[in-house]
Design a protein around this motif. Structure first.
Motif, PDB file in Angstrom:
ATOM      1  N   PRO A  41      14.389  -2.457  -2.946  1.00  0.00           N
ATOM      2  CA  PRO A  41      15.400  -2.057  -4.069  1.00  0.00           C
ATOM      3  C   PRO A  41      14.968  -0.823  -4.560  1.00  0.00           C
ATOM      4  N   ARG A  42      13.575  -0.141  -4.537  1.00  0.00           N
ATOM      5  CA  ARG A  42      13.142   0.967  -5.183  1.00  0.00           C
ATOM      6  C   ARG A  42      13.506   2.261  -4.359  1.00  0.00           C
ATOM      7  N   SER A  43      14.193   2.172  -3.108  1.00  0.00           N
ATOM      8  CA  SER A  43      14.244   3.262  -2.344  1.00  0.00           C
ATOM      9  C   SER A  43      15.107   4.510  -3.082  1.00  0.00           C
ATOM     10  N   PRO A  44      16.162   3.864  -3.798  1.00  0.00           N
ATOM     11  CA  PRO A  44      16.892   5.055  -4.463  1.00  0.00           C
ATOM     12  C   PRO A  44      16.040   5.858  -5.519  1.00  0.00           C
ATOM     13  N   GLU A  45      14.998   5.163  -6.082  1.00  0.00           N
ATOM     14  CA  GLU A  45      14.261   5.919  -7.128  1.00  0.00           C
ATOM     15  C   GLU A  45      13.316   6.745  -6.065  1.00  0.00           C
ATOM     16  N   PHE A  46      12.767   6.097  -4.989  1.00  0.00           N
ATOM     17  CA  PHE A  46      11.599   6.807  -4.384  1.00  0.00           C
ATOM     18  C   PHE A  46      12.235   8.314  -3.758  1.00  0.00           C
ATOM     19  N   ILE A  47      13.434   8.049  -3.278  1.00  0.00           N
ATOM     20  CA  ILE A  47      13.938   9.226  -2.832  1.00  0.00           C
ATOM     21  C   ILE A  47      14.218  10.387  -3.861  1.00  0.00           C
ATOM     22  N   SER A  48      14.784   9.890  -4.996  1.00  0.00           N
ATOM     23  CA  SER A  48      14.853  11.123  -5.953  1.00  0.00           C
ATOM     24  C   SER A  48      13.424  11.599  -6.299  1.00  0.00           C
ATOM     25  N   LEU A  49      12.561  10.798  -6.697  1.00  0.00           N
ATOM     26  CA  LEU A  49      11.023  11.235  -6.663  1.00  0.00           C
ATOM     27  C   LEU A  49      10.550  12.124  -5.585  1.00  0.00           C
ATOM     28  N   GLU A  80       0.851  -1.183  -0.108  1.00  0.00           N
ATOM     29  CA  GLU A  80       0.041   0.022   0.070  1.00  0.00           C
ATOM     30  C   GLU A  80       0.897   1.403   0.114  1.00  0.00           C
ATOM     31  N   ARG A  81       1.841   1.316   0.924  1.00  0.00           N
ATOM     32  CA  ARG A  81       2.883   2.452   0.960  1.00  0.00           C
ATOM     33  C   ARG A  81       3.563   2.669  -0.148  1.00  0.00           C
ATOM     34  N   LEU A  82       3.850   1.797  -0.974  1.00  0.00           N
ATOM     35  CA  LEU A  82       4.526   1.733  -2.162  1.00  0.00           C
ATOM     36  C   LEU A  82       4.042   2.604  -3.488  1.00  0.00           C
ATOM     37  N   LYS A  83       2.642   2.557  -3.176  1.00  0.00           N
ATOM     38  CA  LYS A  83       1.788   3.343  -4.325  1.00  0.00           C
ATOM     39  C   LYS A  83       2.280   4.847  -4.488  1.00  0.00           C
ATOM     40  N   ASP A  84       2.593   5.451  -3.255  1.00  0.00           N
ATOM     41  CA  ASP A  84       2.974   6.933  -3.425  1.00  0.00           C
ATOM     42  C   ASP A  84       4.374   7.137  -2.910  1.00  0.00           C
ATOM     43  N   PRO A  85       5.235   7.169  -3.990  1.00  0.00           N
ATOM     44  CA  PRO A  85       6.558   7.200  -3.477  1.00  0.00           C
ATOM     45  C   PRO A  85       6.918   8.714  -2.469  1.00  0.00           C
ATOM     46  N   VAL A  86       6.293   9.639  -2.798  1.00  0.00           N
ATOM     47  CA  VAL A  86       6.538  10.845  -1.834  1.00  0.00           C
ATOM     48  C   VAL A  86       6.014  10.469  -0.453  1.00  0.00           C
ATOM     49  N   GLU A  87       4.954   9.904  -0.407  1.00  0.00           N
ATOM     50  CA  GLU A  87       4.453   9.513   1.082  1.00  0.00           C
ATOM     51  C   GLU A  87       5.446   8.639   1.684  1.00  0.00           C
ATOM     52  N   PHE A  88       5.869   7.695   0.831  1.00  0.00           N
ATOM     53  CA  PHE A  88       6.646   6.407   1.290  1.00  0.00           C
ATOM     54  C   PHE A  88       8.098   7.406   2.192  1.00  0.00           C
ATOM     55  N   VAL A  89       8.628   8.179   1.303  1.00  0.00           N
ATOM     56  CA  VAL A  89       9.680   8.787   1.844  1.00  0.00           C
ATOM     57  C   VAL A  89       9.413   9.639   2.980  1.00  0.00           C
ATOM     58  N   GLN A  90       8.225  10.447   2.848  1.00  0.00           N
ATOM     59  CA  GLN A  90       7.835  11.425   3.904  1.00  0.00           C
ATOM     60  C   GLN A  90       7.654  10.484   5.178  1.00  0.00           C
ATOM     61  N   ARG A  91       7.334   9.072   5.072  1.00  0.00           N
ATOM     62  CA  ARG A  91       6.998   8.609   6.472  1.00  0.00           C
ATOM     63  C   ARG A  91       8.312   8.132   6.751  1.00  0.00           C
ATOM     64  N   LEU A  92       9.338   7.901   5.985  1.00  0.00           N
ATOM     65  CA  LEU A  92      10.607   7.471   6.516  1.00  0.00           C
ATOM     66  C   LEU A  92      11.373   8.692   7.146  1.00  0.00           C
ATOM     67  N   LEU A  93      11.145   9.892   6.668  1.00  0.00           N
ATOM     68  CA  LEU A  93      11.319  11.106   7.370  1.00  0.00           C
ATOM     69  C   LEU A  93      10.947  11.279   8.774  1.00  0.00           C
ATOM     70  N   ASP A  94       9.546  11.050   8.703  1.00  0.00           N
ATOM     71  CA  ASP A  94       8.850  11.156   9.969  1.00  0.00           C
ATOM     72  C   ASP A  94       9.303  10.182  11.066  1.00  0.00           C
ATOM     73  N   GLU A  95       9.761   9.153  10.579  1.00  0.00           N
ATOM     74  CA  GLU A  95      10.179   8.067  11.355  1.00  0.00           C
ATOM     75  C   GLU A  95      11.435   8.192  12.134  1.00  0.00           C
ATOM     76  N   LYS A  96      12.379   8.850  11.175  1.00  0.00           N
ATOM     77  CA  LYS A  96      13.613   9.451  11.668  1.00  0.00           C
ATOM     78  C   LYS A  96      13.772  10.672  12.459  1.00  0.00           C
ATOM     79  N   ASP A  97      12.798  11.614  12.314  1.00  0.00           N
ATOM     80  CA  ASP A  97      12.714  12.928  13.043  1.00  0.00           C
ATOM     81  C   ASP A  97      12.135  12.096  14.640  1.00  0.00           C
ATOM     82  N   LYS A  98      11.020  11.238  14.474  1.00  0.00           N
ATOM     83  CA  LYS A  98      10.783  10.806  15.654  1.00  0.00           C
ATOM     84  C   LYS A  98      11.882  10.211  16.690  1.00  0.00           C
ATOM     85  N   TYR A  99      12.678   9.317  16.130  1.00  0.00           N
ATOM     86  CA  TYR A  99      13.627   8.630  16.670  1.00  0.00           C
ATOM     87  C   TYR A  99      14.646   9.635  17.349  1.00  0.00           C
ATOM     88  N   ASP A 100      15.220  10.386  16.154  1.00  0.00           N
ATOM     89  CA  ASP A 100      15.974  11.460  16.500  1.00  0.00           C
ATOM     90  C   ASP A 100      15.845  12.340  17.939  1.00  0.00           C
TER      91      ASP A 100
END
Length: 674
Positions: A315-323, A266-286
């Motif tokens: 394997p699509r993380s590099p592509e999603f981060i660029s998107l 489900e998450r992989l459908k929207d790359p921007v949302e996917f990366v935003q979730r990663l950033l939110d997760e990183k912010d939370k633990y930082d």
């Protein structure tokens, strides 16, 4: 008496007299009842100390001459020893004293108020009688009783409290004990008693606390319970392996939740949302590591390794981060302050650092940057350049030289166009042309697809070609019509006029309708010579997108078929004069495109692996297979994770081309051939 040689008589008389006196004192202390027992003992002790000072002053001569020469105990010390033997060690007093002190401590622990002054005086008396007396008569028993008290209490708390409450109670108990020591115990007892509380309340319950259901560590992390986390960190820091246990559970939780995040379809459908979730997760633990965990380096490292682990599971993380970058630089950063732009870019760079395949990111980034520059869609050149500087700092000049080349081409093209129109003033009235001349090596390679341009534009293109080749020698120009755009003026059925912003392919299709009312798919394909998949997408966006459908098709269906016919939509209307007709694009790459990008990346890696092998062998002269593979992997890890099988193939290829040779006896040993 000393001078007349009666020193011995004087000394033994002192001992006898004092002993008799102290025995009487012991009896009067024994006779004291209840609470007055300690007071009586304290009073007698103070009297004894005063008397002892006077006796020492009176017997000063004996103390200074007779006692050192006969090596007897000095008067003051003797008085203390006799007090200890006759009063403290008296069978009626010894146990009673210990029990009274321990009872008072217990009463204080259960919330009663005790006379701390008298406690301080009595413990000080025990310390004055010698360190061993305080230890034997009080401290050792005190520590044993405390351990038992806290063992029982921890069980009681465990049954009725959740983790947060339990930690609060433990912290309070620890502070109470430290306070108790400062008021009436020997300062050296502090370390010992805190160890007891830590062992019984924390160390022995550590794993149960961490894994407590609905309130343990994972629950605290999920619900951002900073205060509880800070308390857990500070208490667990006091015990062996406490922080290690917190770190292990935190790491496995982050890895698990991260893994779900990056593998959830489900998450992989929207790359921007996917990366935003990663950033939110990183912010939370930082935030958790900075505040409750005191910015602990070991926790920071654990967080980094967890992120690196799960980001690379997809394997699509590099592509999603660029998107994600593409989305932000196209529209996401509009109206945002410069500082906020920097913050967003820094966060992206942080995710970029976790990527093992940085070269894959570079491939996609280059494609996306090209589209942004050519469509003029970038929000801010400063932000684009800032990101390139960051990438350069992170990965070196090679990584970004081509990206910088793309910016240079854009600037040069502007100057070229000014020169072109300057030398052709007669072109001012008709259609205008803007050309971007792209250096082949700097831009993502595009297949060289041509299409039939309308006569009006192809004449202009020819003029530009002859102008450009006239001003630059030794260059070849090939048109990349698949990347261009056009603005067309159009008049529809009832005279409504619009300006249509379309792609070059769409322009070629629409211009055909100037000379025909109705065209079949086959006729359009023949006339425009646009590749089939592009043509279908192009017709879809012209005929099937609501509000942008300047053409109509028969039969009406969602897809474009080869037997469809198209005609101009006379009823087309829009509130806007300028209508932008996008192309139906897949934001993410399709499977074949993905395979193609992957293949290009693999091809690009081969020379890099070979270069690394040659560099290493040149400096080492000879090296065995395993060490060479390890060195190559290490050298290339800032770009990508080298596959050992691929490295082996490259070694074979270099041996065939006489860069290396195998040792005659040991086949696993390689030598460099200069």
């Amino acid at each position: 008496m000393v001078l007349h040689k009666f020193g011995e008589k004087l000394y033994s008389g002192l001992v006898v007299t004092m002993t008799g006196h102290l025995k009487d004192i012991a009896e009067s202390v024994e006779a004291a009842h209840g609470g007055s027992f300690l007071e009586e003992l304290n009073r007698k002790w103070n009297d004894h100390n005063k008397a002892l000072q006077m006796i020492r002053d009176i017997l000063m001569y004996m103390d200074r001459t007779y006692i050192p020469s006969t090596q007897k105990t000095p008067v003051h010390e003797l008085g203390l020893n006799l007090w200890r033997e006759n009063v403290i060690y008296s069978s009626q007093i010894r146990t009673r004293l210990l029990n009274t002190l321990l009872e008072l401590v217990h009463s204080e622990r259960t919330g009663e108020v005790v006379d701390r002054g008298i406690m301080r005086n009595i413990t000080k008396m025990l310390m004055d009688l010698g360190p061993s007396v305080y230890g034997q008569e009080f401290e050792n028993h005190f520590l044993q009783v405390s351990a038992e008290f806290y063992r029982v209490e921890s069980q009681k708390f465990m049954e009725c409290c959740d983790c947060g409450d339990y930690l609060k109670k433990s912290e309070r108990r620890l502070n109470e004990e430290i306070d108790r020591v400062s008021h009436y115990l020997d300062p050296r007892t502090e370390k010992k008693i805190t160890n007891v509380v830590e062992k019984e309340m924390i160390e022995n319950q550590m794993l149960i606390l961490i894994h407590m259901e609905n309130s343990g560590l994972v629950h605290m992390l999920c619900d951002d319970k900073y205060e509880d986390l800070g308390r857990m960190y500070n208490l667990f820091r006091r015990v062996t392996d406490g922080l290690l246990k917190i770190r292990e559970v935190m790491t496995s939780h982050i890895r698990e939740s991260g893994k779900q995040l990056v593998t959830d379809p489900e998450r992989l459908k929207d790359p921007v949302e996917f990366v935003q979730r990663l950033l939110d997760e990183k912010d939370k633990y930082d935030k958790i590591i900075n505040m409750p965990f005191n910015n602990d380096r070991s926790f920071q490292n654990a967080l980094n390794s967890s992120f690196e682990y799960f980001i690379n599971l997809n394997p699509r993380s590099p592509e999603f981060i660029s998107l994600f970058v593409d989305d932000k630089l196209r529209k996401g950063l509009k109206g945002v302050t410069e500082d906020d732009v920097e913050v967003t870019l820094d966060k992206v760079m942080m995710l970029f650092r976790y990527l093992q395949e940085k070269d894959v990111f570079e491939k996609y980034y280059k494609q996306h940057l090209a589209k942004r520059l050519l469509s003029g869609k970038t929000v801010s050149d400063d932000a684009e350049r800032s990101l390139i500087v960051k990438l350069k700092t992170e990965c070196g000049y090679q990584f970004t030289s081509k990206l910088e080349g793309m910016f240079t081409d854009m600037k040069t093209s502007q100057d070229t166009m000014q020169g072109f129109y300057g030398s052709h003033p007669e072109l001012g009235d008709g259609p205008t042309l803007t050309v971007q001349v792209l250096t082949t090596g700097s831009w993502p390679t595009q297949s060289n697809v041509t299409c039939n341009l309308p006569a009006e534009t192809s004449a202009l293109c020819e003029k530009f070609r002859s102008y450009y080749l006239g001003t630059h020698t030794g260059r070849r120009l090939s048109w990349q019509t698949n990347m261009g755009t056009a603005d067309l003026k159009a008049t529809f059925g009832k005279g409504q006029k619009h300006e249509l912003n379309v792609s070059t392919y769409q322009m070629c299709v629409l211009m055909l309708f100037n000379n025909a009312d109705r065209l079949s798919y086959k006729e359009i394909e023949q006339a425009a010579e646009i590749p089939a998949p592009d043509l279908k997408r192009c017709l879809q966006s012209l005929a099937l997108v609501k509000g942008r459908n300047v053409l109509r098709k028969e039969p009406m269906s969602k897809d474009v078929g080869e037997d469809d016919a198209f005609f101009v939509n006379d009823k087309f209307s829009s509130k806007l004069y300028k209508v932008k007709i996008g192309t139906v694009v897949a934001q993410k790459e399709s499977e074949p495109e993905k395979q193609e990008t992957r293949q290009r990346v693999e091809e690009d890696r081969k020379p890099q692996i070979e270069a690394a092998i040659v560099r290493i062998m040149k400096s080492r002269k000879q090296l065995d297979h395993n060490n060479l593979i390890a060195e190559v992997t290490k050298q290339l890890q800032s770009r990508f994770l080298a596959n050992p099988t691929e490295v082996k193939k490259r070694i074979e290829s270099l041996i065939e081309r006489d860069f290396l040779e195998r040792d005659d006896t040991d086949r696993k040993l390689y030598r460099y051939l200069a």
